[in-house]
Design an enzyme around this catalytic site. Structure first.
Site, PDB file in Angstrom:
ATOM      1  N   LYS A 172      37.376  45.594  27.787  1.00 38.37           N
ATOM      2  CA  LYS A 172      37.748  46.063  29.491  1.00 38.37           C
ATOM      3  C   LYS A 172      39.100  45.693  29.913  1.00 38.37           C
ATOM      4  O   LYS A 172      39.638  44.738  29.493  1.00 38.37           O
ATOM      5  CB  LYS A 172      36.647  45.613  30.396  1.00 38.37           C
ATOM      6  CG  LYS A 172      36.512  43.817  30.284  1.00 38.37           C
ATOM      7  CD  LYS A 172      37.334  43.170  31.454  1.00 38.37           C
ATOM      8  CE  LYS A 172      36.907  41.798  31.487  1.00 38.37           C
ATOM      9  NZ  LYS A 172      37.957  41.016  32.119  1.00 38.37           N
ATOM     10  N   ALA A 223      41.526  36.417  26.009  1.00 38.96           N
ATOM     11  CA  ALA A 223      42.667  37.121  26.454  1.00 38.96           C
ATOM     12  C   ALA A 223      42.214  37.775  27.978  1.00 38.96           C
ATOM     13  O   ALA A 223      43.607  38.274  28.442  1.00 38.96           O
ATOM     14  CB  ALA A 223      43.178  37.999  25.456  1.00 38.96           C
ATOM     15  N   PRO A 228      41.403  40.733  20.915  1.00 37.81           N
ATOM     16  CA  PRO A 228      41.943  39.352  21.036  1.00 37.81           C
ATOM     17  C   PRO A 228      40.906  38.251  22.105  1.00 37.81           C
ATOM     18  O   PRO A 228      40.274  38.840  22.949  1.00 37.81           O
ATOM     19  CB  PRO A 228      43.173  39.370  21.610  1.00 37.81           C
ATOM     20  CG  PRO A 228      43.671  40.619  21.440  1.00 37.81           C
ATOM     21  CD  PRO A 228      42.492  41.390  21.403  1.00 37.81           C
ATOM     22  N   LEU A 260      40.049  40.364  28.024  1.00 37.03           N
ATOM     23  CA  LEU A 260      39.771  41.582  27.765  1.00 37.03           C
ATOM     24  C   LEU A 260      38.105  41.721  27.684  1.00 37.03           C
ATOM     25  O   LEU A 260      37.629  42.696  27.128  1.00 37.03           O
ATOM     26  CB  LEU A 260      40.363  41.956  26.509  1.00 37.03           C
ATOM     27  CG  LEU A 260      42.155  41.992  26.552  1.00 37.03           C
ATOM     28  CD1 LEU A 260      42.501  41.988  24.941  1.00 37.03           C
ATOM     29  CD2 LEU A 260      42.178  43.353  27.087  1.00 37.03           C
ATOM     30  N   GLY A 299      34.012  38.820  24.201  1.00 34.93           N
ATOM     31  CA  GLY A 299      32.779  38.235  24.033  1.00 34.93           C
ATOM     32  C   GLY A 299      31.715  38.858  24.981  1.00 34.93           C
ATOM     33  O   GLY A 299      30.506  38.717  24.565  1.00 34.93           O
ATOM     34  N   SER A 300      32.045  39.141  26.190  1.00 30.53           N
ATOM     35  CA  SER A 300      31.124  39.487  26.899  1.00 30.53           C
ATOM     36  C   SER A 300      30.380  41.250  26.524  1.00 30.53           C
ATOM     37  O   SER A 300      29.538  41.407  26.764  1.00 30.53           O
ATOM     38  CB  SER A 300      31.528  39.945  28.575  1.00 30.53           C
ATOM     39  OG  SER A 300      32.061  38.543  28.994  1.00 30.53           O
ATOM     40  N   ASP A 345      30.596  39.198  33.287  1.00 30.64           N
ATOM     41  CA  ASP A 345      31.318  40.312  33.098  1.00 30.64           C
ATOM     42  C   ASP A 345      30.216  41.099  32.057  1.00 30.64           C
ATOM     43  O   ASP A 345      30.723  42.231  31.609  1.00 30.64           O
ATOM     44  CB  ASP A 345      32.726  40.240  32.195  1.00 30.64           C
ATOM     45  CG  ASP A 345      33.662  39.644  33.174  1.00 30.64           C
ATOM     46  OD1 ASP A 345      33.424  39.798  34.402  1.00 30.64           O
ATOM     47  OD2 ASP A 345      34.793  39.157  32.516  1.00 30.64           O
TER      48      ASP A 345
HETATM   49  O1  C5P Z   1      30.076  34.248  34.104  1.00 30.81           O
HETATM   50  P1  C5P Z   1      30.923  33.421  32.962  1.00 30.81           P
HETATM   51  O2  C5P Z   1      30.489  32.455  32.348  1.00 30.81           O
HETATM   52  O3  C5P Z   1      31.780  34.430  32.124  1.00 30.81           O
HETATM   53  O4  C5P Z   1      32.361  32.639  33.671  1.00 30.81           O
HETATM   54  C1  C5P Z   1      32.909  31.501  33.137  1.00 30.81           C
HETATM   55  C2  C5P Z   1      33.533  30.628  34.141  1.00 30.81           C
HETATM   56  O5  C5P Z   1      34.517  31.400  34.904  1.00 30.81           O
HETATM   57  C3  C5P Z   1      32.453  30.238  34.993  1.00 30.81           C
HETATM   58  O6  C5P Z   1      31.662  29.133  34.748  1.00 30.81           O
HETATM   59  C4  C5P Z   1      33.258  29.909  36.335  1.00 30.81           C
HETATM   60  O7  C5P Z   1      33.934  28.624  36.243  1.00 30.81           O
HETATM   61  C5  C5P Z   1      34.469  30.950  36.181  1.00 30.81           C
HETATM   62  N1  C5P Z   1      34.101  32.147  36.961  1.00 30.81           N
HETATM   63  C6  C5P Z   1      33.950  32.035  38.579  1.00 30.81           C
HETATM   64  N2  C5P Z   1      33.614  33.130  39.327  1.00 30.81           N
HETATM   65  C7  C5P Z   1      33.580  34.386  38.649  1.00 30.81           C
HETATM   66  C8  C5P Z   1      33.414  34.530  37.149  1.00 30.81           C
HETATM   67  C9  C5P Z   1      33.691  33.513  36.577  1.00 30.81           C
HETATM   68  O8  C5P Z   1      34.301  30.931  39.058  1.00 30.81           O
HETATM   69  N3  C5P Z   1      33.252  35.488  39.459  1.00 30.81           N
END
Ligand code: C5P
Length: 289
Positions: free
Chosen positions: A8, A95, A92, A97, A100-101, A134
């Protein structure tokens, strides 16, 4: 079962505020692009989840989001089978993108079929939220979507269904930690004067009209300044893209990938060839999916 797992871009990412749970509320415009990993799923009789990948950059244990997707389904639906998840990485890692999500979403959708779970899109999207902010976007089968909340509340933008953009992606060889970038945003936070909803509407309408110079002005990312301060090399990447004639250039997610929007495939090919001479970058050509 062999599946494509796309990447994405965030054409717009406004961080609104830090929440009590530590996440941040955002408004984002997501685009699905055809740069993809390949995931193959194979049933295992024993209940173990096994990740295989030639990439040395992704974890092979429970910390891999694809592993967590399979683990979540096993636990919630008391599945006794295991699965072998083979990930061929092209996107990558670290990055911005969403590789992983996207892998996690692909595993959710793939195992829904392989394990005959018959879960609806809405149910899969609800499970996706438990894995990462994501992941839900990739459950929705749409090229463009508006995301709110921490990025998990998705509204497909059907009026943009016919729009196809050509991109050049330039990815510096550094991995960026998303939590760290959000922490830095907290320290440096600035409150925007304009309303983010109206900003993103300007972008959506420019996209609908296919008006690239307007799109270029409306692309936005609150995290770009933060990541660029940590990795000043991003400025020269953006400078290189601008020097090659691009008007619409932005960072995606928490970076460090930078994308440009090109007016045609021909322009994208020409720019990516010139950019690829810079060995400190990984360069990709991609299109809306
Ligand atoms: O949701 P995800 O595990 O991908 O997010 C990784 C980290 O990024 C979260 O633990 C948080 O620290 C930060 N994050 C955030 N606000 C978001 C998305 C991610 O603070 N909307």
């Amino acid at each position: 079962m062999i599946l494509k797992s796309p990447a994405k871009l965030n054409l717009y990412l406004k961080v609104l505020r830090k929440r009590k749970d530590g996440y941040h509320d955002i408004i984002s415009l997501f685009e699905r692009i055809d740069l993809s990993d390949t995931i193959s799923l194979k049933r295992r009789r024993a209940n173990r989840i096994k990740i295989i990948s030639a990439s040395g950059e992704i974890p092979k244990d429970k910390t891999n989001l694809a592993w967590r997707a399979a683990g979540l389904l096993q636990r919630k639906f008391k599945i006794k089978q295991g699965v072998e998840i083979k990930i061929t990485k092209r996107i990558p890692v670290g990055a911005g993108l969403g590789g992983g999500s996207g892998n996690a979403a692909t595993v959710l959708m793939g195992l829904n079929r392989l394990w005959n779970l018959n879960l609806s899109k809405a149910k899969l999207a609800a499970l996706a939220k438990e894995i990462g902010s994501d992941v839900a976007f990739f459950i929705h089968d749409c090229p463009f979507a508006l995301a709110e909340g921490r990025g998990e509340r998705i509204k497909p933008l059907k009026t943009l269904n016919q729009i196809k953009l050509w991109h050049v992606l330039a990815v510096p060889r550094v991995n960026v930690s998303t939590p760290f970038i959000y922490q830095q945003w907290d320290k440096a936070k600035k409150v925007g004067l304009t309303s983010p909803e109206s900003d993103v509407k300007i972008l959506t309408s420019a996209l609908r009209k296919n008006a690239l110079s307007l799109v270029g002005k409306a692309l936005f990312n609150s995290l770009e300044e933060v990541t660029t301060r940590l990795y000043p090399a991003l400025n020269s990447v953006k400078g290189d893209l601008a020097g090659l004639g691009l008007k619409a250039i932005r960072m995606t997610g928490s970076g460090p990938a930078i994308f440009g929007i090109c007016s045609s495939r021909k322009e994208a090919v020409s720019i990516s060839r010139q950019l690829a001479q810079n060995r400190s970058l990984r360069v990709f050509l991609s299109r809306t999916l």
